[in-house]
Write a protein that holds these residues in place. Structure first.
Motif, PDB file in Angstrom:
ATOM      1  N   LEU A 108     -15.618  -5.780   8.600  1.00  0.00           N
ATOM      2  CA  LEU A 108     -16.386  -4.747   7.629  1.00  0.00           C
ATOM      3  C   LEU A 108     -17.321  -5.407   6.434  1.00  0.00           C
ATOM      4  N   CYS A 109     -16.720  -6.507   5.852  1.00  0.00           N
ATOM      5  CA  CYS A 109     -17.857  -7.268   4.959  1.00  0.00           C
ATOM      6  C   CYS A 109     -19.139  -7.547   5.554  1.00  0.00           C
ATOM      7  N   GLU A 110     -19.234  -7.961   6.872  1.00  0.00           N
ATOM      8  CA  GLU A 110     -20.468  -7.980   7.405  1.00  0.00           C
ATOM      9  C   GLU A 110     -21.104  -6.839   7.556  1.00  0.00           C
ATOM     10  N   GLN A 111     -20.625  -5.888   7.956  1.00  0.00           N
ATOM     11  CA  GLN A 111     -21.366  -4.420   8.255  1.00  0.00           C
ATOM     12  C   GLN A 111     -21.540  -3.773   7.032  1.00  0.00           C
ATOM     13  N   ILE A 112     -20.916  -3.888   5.949  1.00  0.00           N
ATOM     14  CA  ILE A 112     -21.405  -3.253   4.445  1.00  0.00           C
ATOM     15  C   ILE A 112     -22.680  -3.706   4.036  1.00  0.00           C
ATOM     16  N   GLN A 113     -23.049  -4.751   4.473  1.00  0.00           N
ATOM     17  CA  GLN A 113     -24.346  -5.387   3.799  1.00  0.00           C
ATOM     18  C   GLN A 113     -25.600  -4.650   4.218  1.00  0.00           C
ATOM     19  N   ASN A 114     -25.315  -3.779   5.568  1.00  0.00           N
ATOM     20  CA  ASN A 114     -26.284  -2.833   5.912  1.00  0.00           C
ATOM     21  C   ASN A 114     -26.318  -1.534   4.810  1.00  0.00           C
ATOM     22  N   VAL A 115     -25.648  -1.494   3.907  1.00  0.00           N
ATOM     23  CA  VAL A 115     -25.632  -0.426   2.926  1.00  0.00           C
ATOM     24  C   VAL A 115     -25.893  -0.973   1.557  1.00  0.00           C
ATOM     25  N   ASP A 116     -26.146  -2.405   1.594  1.00  0.00           N
ATOM     26  CA  ASP A 116     -26.401  -2.922   0.269  1.00  0.00           C
ATOM     27  C   ASP A 116     -25.068  -3.164  -0.504  1.00  0.00           C
ATOM     28  N   LEU A 117     -24.144  -3.355   0.097  1.00  0.00           N
ATOM     29  CA  LEU A 117     -22.980  -3.928  -0.651  1.00  0.00           C
ATOM     30  C   LEU A 117     -22.438  -5.086  -0.100  1.00  0.00           C
ATOM     31  N   LYS A 118     -21.596  -5.731  -0.728  1.00  0.00           N
ATOM     32  CA  LYS A 118     -20.748  -7.007  -0.432  1.00  0.00           C
ATOM     33  C   LYS A 118     -19.329  -7.092  -0.740  1.00  0.00           C
ATOM     34  N   CYS A 119     -18.473  -7.806  -0.267  1.00  0.00           N
ATOM     35  CA  CYS A 119     -17.191  -7.968  -0.454  1.00  0.00           C
ATOM     36  C   CYS A 119     -17.126  -9.079  -1.548  1.00  0.00           C
ATOM     37  N   PRO A 120     -15.940  -8.742  -2.304  1.00  0.00           N
ATOM     38  CA  PRO A 120     -15.106  -7.817  -2.415  1.00  0.00           C
ATOM     39  C   PRO A 120     -15.862  -6.603  -2.877  1.00  0.00           C
ATOM     40  N   ILE A 121     -15.386  -5.277  -2.495  1.00  0.00           N
ATOM     41  CA  ILE A 121     -15.740  -4.195  -3.000  1.00  0.00           C
ATOM     42  C   ILE A 121     -14.589  -3.819  -4.263  1.00  0.00           C
ATOM     43  N   GLU A 122     -15.258  -3.822  -5.474  1.00  0.00           N
ATOM     44  CA  GLU A 122     -14.211  -3.474  -6.388  1.00  0.00           C
ATOM     45  C   GLU A 122     -13.722  -2.200  -6.578  1.00  0.00           C
TER      46      GLU A 122
END
Length: 177
Positions: A108-122
């Motif tokens: 998930l943390c690799e994939q959410i970079q595609n929507v300009d987010l990064k882990c941890p998601i607060e």
């Protein structure tokens, strides 16, 4: 089409990822109880969502239904009840009719970079806007997408599904699979 773009497009078009991707305009038939609020074909999976880490409040697609060869804009809002950390993953299945195109477990943390987010998601409110190009070469037919998102400690984050039917210049949504 890159895996991540395919996932976003599939989930956006079907569950954005429930109907049709490259088709004519047909009716949208979605169960009200499971439908994700907003203007999209997304539905919640048939399971208990009371303990989900993310509560999805709204998902809008433009255009809805999606069109092949066009830009798809996905806008989503929700609430994260606790931080989402490294180790979270997505079980993703994409089918073309009865043929399984993708069946994978993705970070998930690799994939959410595609929507300009990064882990941890607060913890807190979250708003996402993403544009993706739907390839004009997408073969006509019915696509189904299932995405189960699980935390690092094996708790449900969310689960979404959709069916998208492409047949011409516009996608149509249906509930026939």
């Amino acid at each position: 089409m890159r895996f991540s773009t395919a996932c976003v497009a599939a989930l956006s078009a079907s569950v954005a990822s429930a109907g049709s991707w490259f088709g004519g305009s047909e009716e949208v038939v979605v169960k009200d109880v499971q439908k994700v609020p907003g203007d999209s074909p997304l539905e919640f999976c048939d399971s208990d969502h009371s303990k989900d880490i993310v509560h999805i409040e709204n998902v809008d697609l433009s255009p809805n239904p999606p069109e092949s060869g066009a830009e798809l804009v996905i806008q989503a809002t929700g609430t994260v009840f606790e931080p989402i950390t490294e180790g979270a993953y997505v079980n993703l299945v994409v089918k073309y009719g009865l043929i399984r195109l993708i069946s994978t477990k993705a970070d998930l943390c690799e994939q959410i970079q595609n929507v300009d987010l990064k882990c941890p998601i607060e913890k807190g409110d979250l708003s996402i806007t993403k544009s993706v190009e739907i390839p004009k070469e997408v073969p006509p037919g019915t696509y189904t997408v299932f995405a189960e998102v699980i935390s690092a400690d094996e708790r449900p984050i969310t689960c979404l599904q959709a069916t998208v039917k492409f047949g011409g210049s516009k996608a149509t949504l249906s509930d026939d699979l």
